[in-house]
Design a protein around this motif. Structure first.
Motif, PDB file in Angstrom:
ATOM      1  N   ASP A   1       0.988  -1.584   0.131  1.00  0.00           N
ATOM      2  CA  ASP A   1       0.167  -0.159  -0.115  1.00  0.00           C
ATOM      3  C   ASP A   1       1.051   1.581   0.202  1.00  0.00           C
ATOM      4  O   ASP A   1       1.291   2.370   0.758  1.00  0.00           O
ATOM      5  CB  ASP A   1      -1.008  -0.115   1.282  1.00  0.00           C
ATOM      6  CG  ASP A   1      -2.390   0.894   0.930  1.00  0.00           C
ATOM      7  OD1 ASP A   1      -2.967   1.366   0.120  1.00  0.00           O
ATOM      8  OD2 ASP A   1      -2.812   1.403   1.907  1.00  0.00           O
ATOM      9  N   ILE A   2       1.688   1.383  -0.894  1.00  0.00           N
ATOM     10  CA  ILE A   2       2.837   2.587  -1.443  1.00  0.00           C
ATOM     11  C   ILE A   2       2.799   3.251  -2.584  1.00  0.00           C
ATOM     12  O   ILE A   2       1.963   2.458  -3.845  1.00  0.00           O
ATOM     13  CB  ILE A   2       4.120   1.749  -1.692  1.00  0.00           C
ATOM     14  CG1 ILE A   2       4.398   1.230  -0.005  1.00  0.00           C
ATOM     15  CG2 ILE A   2       4.953   2.768  -1.431  1.00  0.00           C
ATOM     16  CD1 ILE A   2       6.427   0.961  -0.026  1.00  0.00           C
TER      17      ILE A   2
ATOM     18  N   VAL B   1      11.118   8.775  -2.221  1.00  0.00           N
ATOM     19  CA  VAL B   1      12.070   7.231  -1.801  1.00  0.00           C
ATOM     20  C   VAL B   1      13.489   7.356  -2.904  1.00  0.00           C
ATOM     21  O   VAL B   1      14.406   7.287  -2.809  1.00  0.00           O
ATOM     22  CB  VAL B   1      11.388   6.253  -1.182  1.00  0.00           C
ATOM     23  CG1 VAL B   1      12.827   4.776  -1.628  1.00  0.00           C
ATOM     24  CG2 VAL B   1      11.028   5.612  -0.627  1.00  0.00           C
ATOM     25  N   GLY B   2      12.663   7.981  -4.395  1.00  0.00           N
ATOM     26  CA  GLY B   2      13.506   7.361  -5.331  1.00  0.00           C
ATOM     27  C   GLY B   2      14.325   8.377  -5.448  1.00  0.00           C
ATOM     28  O   GLY B   2      15.205   8.721  -5.708  1.00  0.00           O
TER      29      GLY B   2
ATOM     30  N   LEU C   1      18.555   8.803  -4.738  1.00  0.00           N
ATOM     31  CA  LEU C   1      19.377   9.474  -5.764  1.00  0.00           C
ATOM     32  C   LEU C   1      20.554  10.822  -5.321  1.00  0.00           C
ATOM     33  O   LEU C   1      21.996  10.057  -5.180  1.00  0.00           O
ATOM     34  CB  LEU C   1      18.378  10.574  -7.076  1.00  0.00           C
ATOM     35  CG  LEU C   1      19.646  10.976  -7.553  1.00  0.00           C
ATOM     36  CD1 LEU C   1      20.077   9.921  -9.062  1.00  0.00           C
ATOM     37  CD2 LEU C   1      18.409  11.458  -8.956  1.00  0.00           C
ATOM     38  N   VAL C   2      20.031  11.043  -4.158  1.00  0.00           N
ATOM     39  CA  VAL C   2      20.439  11.994  -3.029  1.00  0.00           C
ATOM     40  C   VAL C   2      21.461  10.999  -2.493  1.00  0.00           C
ATOM     41  O   VAL C   2      23.123  11.427  -2.671  1.00  0.00           O
ATOM     42  CB  VAL C   2      19.758  12.631  -2.881  1.00  0.00           C
ATOM     43  CG1 VAL C   2      20.994  13.625  -1.321  1.00  0.00           C
ATOM     44  CG2 VAL C   2      19.049  14.011  -3.157  1.00  0.00           C
ATOM     45  N   VAL C   3      22.080   9.931  -1.810  1.00  0.00           N
ATOM     46  CA  VAL C   3      22.262   9.704  -0.712  1.00  0.00           C
ATOM     47  C   VAL C   3      23.343   8.043  -1.921  1.00  0.00           C
ATOM     48  O   VAL C   3      24.499   8.498  -1.699  1.00  0.00           O
ATOM     49  CB  VAL C   3      21.719   8.147  -0.175  1.00  0.00           C
ATOM     50  CG1 VAL C   3      22.180   7.354   0.981  1.00  0.00           C
ATOM     51  CG2 VAL C   3      20.875   9.183   0.572  1.00  0.00           C
ATOM     52  N   ILE C   4      22.987   7.718  -2.505  1.00  0.00           N
ATOM     53  CA  ILE C   4      23.682   6.465  -3.501  1.00  0.00           C
ATOM     54  C   ILE C   4      24.663   7.505  -4.656  1.00  0.00           C
ATOM     55  O   ILE C   4      25.545   6.937  -4.981  1.00  0.00           O
ATOM     56  CB  ILE C   4      22.612   5.749  -3.758  1.00  0.00           C
ATOM     57  CG1 ILE C   4      21.938   5.129  -2.744  1.00  0.00           C
ATOM     58  CG2 ILE C   4      23.503   4.826  -4.986  1.00  0.00           C
ATOM     59  CD1 ILE C   4      20.840   3.792  -3.387  1.00  0.00           C
ATOM     60  N   GLY C   5      23.583   8.115  -5.608  1.00  0.00           N
ATOM     61  CA  GLY C   5      24.771   8.806  -6.765  1.00  0.00           C
ATOM     62  C   GLY C   5      24.085   8.354  -7.897  1.00  0.00           C
ATOM     63  O   GLY C   5      23.935   7.525  -8.061  1.00  0.00           O
ATOM     64  N   PRO C   6      24.288   9.822  -8.746  1.00  0.00           N
ATOM     65  CA  PRO C   6      23.715   9.361 -10.199  1.00  0.00           C
ATOM     66  C   PRO C   6      24.734   8.123 -10.761  1.00  0.00           C
ATOM     67  O   PRO C   6      24.032   6.670 -11.454  1.00  0.00           O
ATOM     68  CB  PRO C   6      24.085  10.383 -10.573  1.00  0.00           C
ATOM     69  CG  PRO C   6      24.541  11.227  -9.749  1.00  0.00           C
ATOM     70  CD  PRO C   6      24.780  10.773  -8.656  1.00  0.00           C
TER      71      PRO C   6
END
Length: 158
Positions: free
Chosen positions: A3-4, A12-13, A17-22
């Motif tokens: 139920d997201i 979350v995406g 993107l910010v935490v992991i990097g492109p």
């Protein structure tokens, strides 16, 4: 399933993107997708195993019911067969007693038997009936008729 909503997935995406990097995000997404796929296949396999066990249990129960029904039918048929056999033995015993007992015949029948009369009835229950049938007469087969002579018109056409 969880139920997201689409908005939550978008947040979350962006955080990923910010935490992991492109440069590492596509590799992480592929790994995460393959893990989710494996998890789904594992859950489907467990569900299939549980369903097979349920089906197997129901088949075992049905087999036991069929065996019990067959056993009951076998016992019933054996009981009825014994009754028929006893009745048949009783009838055959009475028939043997009736033919072996000279008092079973009437006095007139006994007198005819003693005199050797040809029309005296014979009491043999186990002998096949004797009847004579006249022999069959086979009629001769007539020859086939000769073909009619061809007319002159037919001969002329040839």
């Amino acid at each position: 399933m969880f139920d997201i909503s689409f908005g939550e997935l978008l947040v979350v995406g962006v955080v990923a993107l910010v935490v992991i990097g492109p440069e590492r995000l596509p590799k992480v997404a592929r790994t995460l997708g393959s893990m989710v796929g494996r998890l789904q296949r594992y859950v489907a396999g467990v569900k299939a195993d549980i369903q097979r066990e349920i089906d197997l249990d129901s088949l075992r129960q049905m087999e036991a019911e069929m065996n019990e029904a067959g056993r009951k039918m076998h016992q019933q048929l054996n009981g009825e067969l014994k009754e028929v056999n006893q009745d048949l033995q009783g009838v055959l015993g009475e028939a043997r007693d009736a033919t072996a007992d000279p008092l079973a015949h009437s006095a007139a029948d006994q007198a005819a038997l003693a005199a050797g009369a040809p029309d005296a009835p014979q009491f043999d229950l186990f002998a096949p009936p004797t009847t004579t049938t006249p022999p069959l007469e086979i009629a001769p087969i007539s020859p086939l008729p000769e073909p009619a002579a061809q007319s002159s018109a037919v001969r002329d056409r040839r």
